[in-house]
Design an enzyme around this catalytic site. Structure first.
Site, PDB file in Angstrom:
ATOM      1  CE  LYS A  96      -5.627  -3.410  -7.335  1.00  0.00           C
ATOM      2  NZ  LYS A  96      -6.151  -2.521  -8.366  1.00  0.00           N
TER       3      LYS A  96
HETATM    4  C1  LIG Z   1      -2.215  -7.561 -10.693  1.00  0.00           C
HETATM    5  C2  LIG Z   1      -2.020  -6.084 -10.772  1.00  0.00           C
HETATM    6  N1  LIG Z   1      -0.779  -5.608 -10.903  1.00  0.00           N
HETATM    7  C3  LIG Z   1      -0.528  -4.296 -10.973  1.00  0.00           C
HETATM    8  C4  LIG Z   1      -1.541  -3.375 -10.908  1.00  0.00           C
HETATM    9  C5  LIG Z   1      -1.222  -1.921 -11.067  1.00  0.00           C
HETATM   10  O1  LIG Z   1      -1.547  -1.151  -9.976  1.00  0.00           O
HETATM   11  P1  LIG Z   1      -1.879   0.420 -10.136  1.00  0.00           P
HETATM   12  O2  LIG Z   1      -3.227   0.508 -10.756  1.00  0.00           O
HETATM   13  O3  LIG Z   1      -1.841   0.911  -8.737  1.00  0.00           O
HETATM   14  O4  LIG Z   1      -0.815   1.005 -10.986  1.00  0.00           O
HETATM   15  C6  LIG Z   1      -2.853  -3.811 -10.760  1.00  0.00           C
HETATM   16  C7  LIG Z   1      -3.911  -2.812 -10.686  1.00  0.00           C
HETATM   17  O5  LIG Z   1      -5.006  -2.869 -10.612  1.00  0.00           O
HETATM   18  C8  LIG Z   1      -3.109  -5.205 -10.703  1.00  0.00           C
HETATM   19  O6  LIG Z   1      -4.355  -5.684 -10.590  1.00  0.00           O
END
Ligand SMILES: Cc1ncc(COP(=O)(O)O)c(C=O)c1O
Length: 375
Positions: A184
């Protein structure tokens, strides 16, 4: 070209090591410690919001947000079909039903014009996703939410620092959620944040995040909570990243500008995700769509780039095409086109102009391929 050009990479070029070492030296390595508080306070400031609650990842951030609105069986929540699966899964974790909405053809985000006909008496809220860093057109969304008395959650996993008009995304809906996974814009390795201006929601989310324990009474539990906490070590990395967030954002814009420069002559073959005049894209991913003038499939195109040591990703498959959420009756033509033809190109702070020039030159070659036989 030597090494593989990765699609994403963290850049840890600030105080990350210093702060993590301090956690180790002082033994504050668990989910209490000064970095957790400082990261939360500074992140709330960055989002021009009152409260930020750190948690283990962006998926549980969404889960906490939905729990805060009491989502449960029988409830429906509108979600774009073109997003990462976590957005919909969080609704499912609560026993609710994600109801999909098609995308806007230019921004690829949830299309505000396609929302109202999905609303019924079971609809409780809307989750918008600022896809790949492009802000959602929030004014019409907030207007619809007000008209039907729905909550709005902004899923800002991919769009730290993007601006909608002059407002930072994550400060507009009722609650926003962030991911700090390693790919990210800023990272804590794994990590997440929930942001809100609402004092009651802040309190509720803090309790749910920490096993349901009341902050004023140790070992007193009135609700079923979760252990969704972030550690001081993760927060130490996050604080160091946040100190440099403008550098990370500027770097991504530089990369995007280079792609526009080198790929700008290929508009016969490719389309870009738009950057609307009311938007400041934060370019988590620079993405293209292959037009029908390209004679090879998207997957072959990506395979050629892989052989050239350029890593790419397909744009997300729309969720209504996934085995877990398959729908055949409703049509989502825009999301299907973008999902079928879209590619994320390498976008991160370690790339140099010569990398973008090389990637673009290979893209040009495959755009002009007559067949999959190639050279
Ligand atoms: C749009 C979106 N929402 C939620 C998430 C979930 O995040 P995490 O991977 O930190 O659980 C991501 C992860 O890449 C995402 O791209």
């Amino acid at each position: 070209m030597g090494d593989v050009i990765q699609v994403a990479s963290p850049v840890l070029n600030g105080n990350e090591k210093k702060y993590v070492n301090e956690c180790l030296e002082t033994t504050w390595i668990s989910s209490k410690g000064k970095y957790v508080d400082e990261f939360e306070n500074r992140f709330a400031e960055f989002c021009r919001s009152r409260y930020a609650i750190s948690c283990s990842n962006g998926t549980v951030a969404l889960h906490l947000a939905l729990l805060a609105f009491n989502i449960g069986p029988g409830d429906e929540v509108l979600v774009p079909t073109l997003t990462y699966i976590a957005t919909a899964n969080a609704v499912t974790y609560c026993g609710g039903k994600p109801v999909f909405v098609d995308s806007d053809p230019e921004t690829w985000n949830i299309d505000p014009n396609k929302i109202e006909n999905k609303i019924n008496s079971n609809t409780k809220g809307i989750i918008v996703v600022h896809l790949y860093g492009h802000p959602v057109d929030m004014d019409p969304i907030m207007k619809i939410a007000k008209k039907y008395n729905l909550f709005v959650i902004e899923d800002v996993a991919e769009a730290h620092g993007a601006l909608y008009k002059d407002r930072v995304v994550g400060s507009i809906g009722d609650i926003s959620t962030f991911s700090f996974f390693g790919n990210k814009i800023i990272t804590t390795g794994e990590g997440g944040m929930v942001v809100t201006n609402n004092e009651k929601l802040n309190e509720k989310i803090r309790i749910l995040r920490s096993q349901g324990m009341y902050t004023s009474r140790r070992y007193w539990f009135e609700v079923i909570g979760y252990n969704y906490r972030m550690t001081n070590i993760q927060a130490a990395i996050g604080l160091a990243q946040l100190e440099n967030i403008q550098w990370h954002l500027d770097k991504r814009r530089e990369i995007a500008d280079l792609y526009y420069k080198y790929l700008g002559s290929l508009l016969e073959y490719i389309e870009f995700q738009a950057e609307k005049d009311w938007a400041t894209h934060s370019y988590w991913m620079f993405s293209i769509i292959l037009k029908n003038t390209v004679k090879i499939s998207r997957d072959e195109f990506m395979e050629h780039l892989k052989n050239d040591k350029v890593e790419t990703r397909p744009v997300f498959y729309p969720l209504h095409t996934m085995p877990t959420y398959r729908e055949t009756k409703e049509k989502y033509p825009v999301a299907e086109k973008v999902g079928h033809k879209g590619i994320n190109l390498p976008t991160h702070g370690l790339l140099k102009e010569e990398d973008i020039a090389y990637i673009s030159e290979r893209i040009k070659k495959y755009c002009e391929y007559e067949s999959c036989d190639g050279d």
